[in-house]
Motif scaffolding. Structure first.
Motif, PDB file in Angstrom:
ATOM      1  N   GLN A   1      14.621  59.062  50.865  1.00  0.00           N
ATOM      2  CA  GLN A   1      13.872  59.043  50.705  1.00  0.00           C
ATOM      3  C   GLN A   1      12.924  57.512  50.823  1.00  0.00           C
ATOM      4  O   GLN A   1      11.574  57.320  50.441  1.00  0.00           O
ATOM      5  CB  GLN A   1      12.660  59.866  48.726  1.00  0.00           C
ATOM      6  CG  GLN A   1      13.691  59.014  47.882  1.00  0.00           C
ATOM      7  CD  GLN A   1      12.434  60.237  46.814  1.00  0.00           C
ATOM      8  OE1 GLN A   1      11.371  60.103  46.306  1.00  0.00           O
ATOM      9  NE2 GLN A   1      13.434  60.778  45.839  1.00  0.00           N
TER      10      GLN A   1
ATOM     11  N   GLU B   1       6.387  52.472  59.902  1.00  0.00           N
ATOM     12  CA  GLU B   1       7.840  52.827  59.678  1.00  0.00           C
ATOM     13  C   GLU B   1       8.412  51.585  59.282  1.00  0.00           C
ATOM     14  O   GLU B   1       9.238  51.391  58.727  1.00  0.00           O
ATOM     15  CB  GLU B   1       8.438  52.221  61.823  1.00  0.00           C
ATOM     16  CG  GLU B   1       7.763  52.716  62.439  1.00  0.00           C
ATOM     17  CD  GLU B   1       8.369  52.536  63.498  1.00  0.00           C
ATOM     18  OE1 GLU B   1       9.145  51.330  63.825  1.00  0.00           O
ATOM     19  OE2 GLU B   1       8.494  53.178  64.566  1.00  0.00           O
TER      20      GLU B   1
ATOM     21  N   ASN C   1       5.347  56.271  52.517  1.00  0.00           N
ATOM     22  CA  ASN C   1       4.365  57.747  53.500  1.00  0.00           C
ATOM     23  C   ASN C   1       3.621  58.616  53.346  1.00  0.00           C
ATOM     24  O   ASN C   1       2.546  58.381  53.308  1.00  0.00           O
ATOM     25  CB  ASN C   1       5.374  57.812  54.610  1.00  0.00           C
ATOM     26  CG  ASN C   1       5.247  56.336  55.903  1.00  0.00           C
ATOM     27  OD1 ASN C   1       4.408  56.398  56.333  1.00  0.00           O
ATOM     28  ND2 ASN C   1       6.726  56.247  55.672  1.00  0.00           N
TER      29      ASN C   1
ATOM     30  N   TYR D   1      14.751  55.798  60.214  1.00  0.00           N
ATOM     31  CA  TYR D   1      15.110  57.752  60.497  1.00  0.00           C
ATOM     32  C   TYR D   1      15.484  57.869  61.876  1.00  0.00           C
ATOM     33  O   TYR D   1      15.019  56.860  62.894  1.00  0.00           O
ATOM     34  CB  TYR D   1      13.738  57.550  59.936  1.00  0.00           C
ATOM     35  CG  TYR D   1      13.537  58.231  58.212  1.00  0.00           C
ATOM     36  CD1 TYR D   1      14.039  57.487  57.613  1.00  0.00           C
ATOM     37  CD2 TYR D   1      12.316  58.976  57.985  1.00  0.00           C
ATOM     38  CE1 TYR D   1      14.557  57.608  56.616  1.00  0.00           C
ATOM     39  CE2 TYR D   1      12.397  59.437  56.384  1.00  0.00           C
ATOM     40  CZ  TYR D   1      13.078  58.500  55.925  1.00  0.00           C
ATOM     41  OH  TYR D   1      12.970  58.576  54.192  1.00  0.00           O
TER      42      TYR D   1
ATOM     43  N   LEU E   1       9.392  63.481  58.497  1.00  0.00           N
ATOM     44  CA  LEU E   1       8.593  63.697  57.442  1.00  0.00           C
ATOM     45  C   LEU E   1       6.670  63.689  58.160  1.00  0.00           C
ATOM     46  O   LEU E   1       6.205  63.136  57.128  1.00  0.00           O
ATOM     47  CB  LEU E   1       8.882  61.722  57.668  1.00  0.00           C
ATOM     48  CG  LEU E   1       8.584  60.916  56.770  1.00  0.00           C
ATOM     49  CD1 LEU E   1       8.445  61.183  55.083  1.00  0.00           C
ATOM     50  CD2 LEU E   1       8.547  59.265  56.785  1.00  0.00           C
TER      51      LEU E   1
ATOM     52  N   GLN F   1      12.172  61.259  61.332  1.00  0.00           N
ATOM     53  CA  GLN F   1      10.821  60.969  61.714  1.00  0.00           C
ATOM     54  C   GLN F   1       9.431  62.384  61.534  1.00  0.00           C
ATOM     55  O   GLN F   1       8.939  62.273  61.134  1.00  0.00           O
ATOM     56  CB  GLN F   1      10.625  60.133  62.347  1.00  0.00           C
ATOM     57  CG  GLN F   1      10.866  58.371  62.322  1.00  0.00           C
ATOM     58  CD  GLN F   1      10.716  57.392  63.730  1.00  0.00           C
ATOM     59  OE1 GLN F   1      10.310  57.775  64.464  1.00  0.00           O
ATOM     60  NE2 GLN F   1      11.070  56.261  63.079  1.00  0.00           N
TER      61      GLN F   1
ATOM     62  N   SER G   1       8.606  53.498  52.972  1.00  0.00           N
ATOM     63  CA  SER G   1       9.687  54.251  53.145  1.00  0.00           C
ATOM     64  C   SER G   1       9.594  55.339  53.331  1.00  0.00           C
ATOM     65  O   SER G   1       7.852  55.383  53.410  1.00  0.00           O
ATOM     66  CB  SER G   1      10.598  54.086  51.494  1.00  0.00           C
ATOM     67  OG  SER G   1       9.231  54.203  50.812  1.00  0.00           O
ATOM     68  N   GLY G   2       9.953  56.616  53.337  1.00  0.00           N
ATOM     69  CA  GLY G   2       9.878  58.034  53.489  1.00  0.00           C
ATOM     70  C   GLY G   2       8.377  58.145  52.318  1.00  0.00           C
ATOM     71  O   GLY G   2       7.496  58.792  52.301  1.00  0.00           O
TER      72      GLY G   2
ATOM     73  N   LEU H   1       3.460  57.705  61.057  1.00  0.00           N
ATOM     74  CA  LEU H   1       3.715  57.135  60.748  1.00  0.00           C
ATOM     75  C   LEU H   1       4.151  56.035  60.326  1.00  0.00           C
ATOM     76  O   LEU H   1       3.501  54.915  61.054  1.00  0.00           O
ATOM     77  CB  LEU H   1       5.432  57.350  59.939  1.00  0.00           C
ATOM     78  CG  LEU H   1       5.969  58.780  60.620  1.00  0.00           C
ATOM     79  CD1 LEU H   1       7.465  59.249  60.471  1.00  0.00           C
ATOM     80  CD2 LEU H   1       5.676  59.425  59.619  1.00  0.00           C
TER      81      LEU H   1
ATOM     82  N   ALA I   1      10.931  54.129  56.550  1.00  0.00           N
ATOM     83  CA  ALA I   1      10.909  55.052  57.899  1.00  0.00           C
ATOM     84  C   ALA I   1      11.082  54.579  59.380  1.00  0.00           C
ATOM     85  O   ALA I   1      11.733  55.694  60.337  1.00  0.00           O
ATOM     86  CB  ALA I   1       9.456  55.674  58.046  1.00  0.00           C
TER      87      ALA I   1
END
Length: 280
Positions: free
Chosen positions: A124, A85, A92, A131, A139, A136, A88-89, A83, A128
């Protein structure tokens, strides 16, 4: 969906896979269960074309996993989180979906669906990197399925997560199976295999030691059930394939204070096949 035939892979003096052979059928959850260093992650790398075998053959979805068109039909959650980091979710997932060629309204639909699937829609827009470990991991799974792959490879997807997130990931995996996806699931947790997998390959030192359903493995390698009775302050253990009959025969001779049956467990099978020595 997958056929691995007599594959050998070596890194320097370390033999990661030593004649590994297995096949995965469409629509099943296939477990790879083994101790640390068994060759599970190397197998995953071969299935995605990130590594090539030194000997033997690997066929995925009927072709060579190094083919980019074929790799686009595979989803992977690596053991180490993959991911960004600082994003944002949603950012990503938007990035990964674009890498698979999604654009426009289809891109938005798939990102929305993936966020909903792993229950992260309400977070969302958060970075990330902020999280929790469980978020994580969820995600990470969403990134693997955002493009709706036919084959999903999950490499120890619950490592380091809390019980609630772990249970949510189990539900996600079973939902993907219900949707017709084929899943390869690596782990060294017995309860995950027992709950999720249709068939299991126990692997160690780069070789397959046994392949079957969990009940099949227990029948073949688990040994005989043990009837444990207590009477007169003494405990007796009787190995028997018919605990009820043995209990009735013993009860006919005299009273029994307590009893229970110890049935074979997957952990016993695992230790019987792989040994009890520590692995680092």
């Amino acid at each position: 969906m997958i056929r691995i035939d007599s594959v050998r892979k070596q890194f320097g003096s370390t033999v990661a896979l030593d004649g590994l052979s297995l096949d995965v059928r469409p629509g099943e959850i296939f477990g790879l269960l083994g101790p640390n260093g068994a060759g599970k992650s190397t197998t995953m790398a071969l299935l995605t074309g990130l590594q090539t075998p030194d000997a033997g053959t690997v066929s995925v979805l009927g072709g060579d996993p190094r083919n980019p068109a074929l790799r686009a039909r595979i989803g992977l959650t690596p053991q180490s989180l993959a991911l960004y980091e600082q994003l944002s979710g949603r950012e990503n997932l938007d990035f990964f979906a674009r890498m698979f060629g999604l654009r426009g309204e289809r891109l938005k639909q798939r990102v929305d669906a993936a966020l909903d699937f792993v229950q992260l829609a309400d977070r969302q827009h958060d970075r990330a990197g902020g999280y929790s470990g469980g978020m994580q991991r969820r995600l990470n799974l969403a990134a693997a399925i955002v493009h709706e792959p036919e084959l999903i490879l999950l490499d120890e997807p619950t490592a380091g997560v809390d019980p609630q997130s772990r249970n949510a990931l189990f539900d996600n995996v079973l939902a993907l199976k219900s949707a017709g996806r084929t899943i390869v699931y690596t782990t060294h947790y017995m309860e995950e295999v027992e709950r999720l997998c249709d068939r299991v390959a126990i692997v160690d030192r780069g070789r397959v030691l046994a392949v079957d359903s969990v009940p099949g493995l227990l029948r073949t390698y688990g040994g005989v059930p043990v009837l444990v009775i207590e009477r007169g302050g003494r405990i007796e253990r009787i190995e028997t394939n018919d605990p009820l009959r043995a209990l009735n025969e013993i009860a006919a001779v005299g009273p029994i204070d307590t009893f229970h049956v110890e049935r074979p467990r997957l952990e016993q099978v695992f230790l019987h096949l792989t040994g009890r020595s520590l692995r680092d």
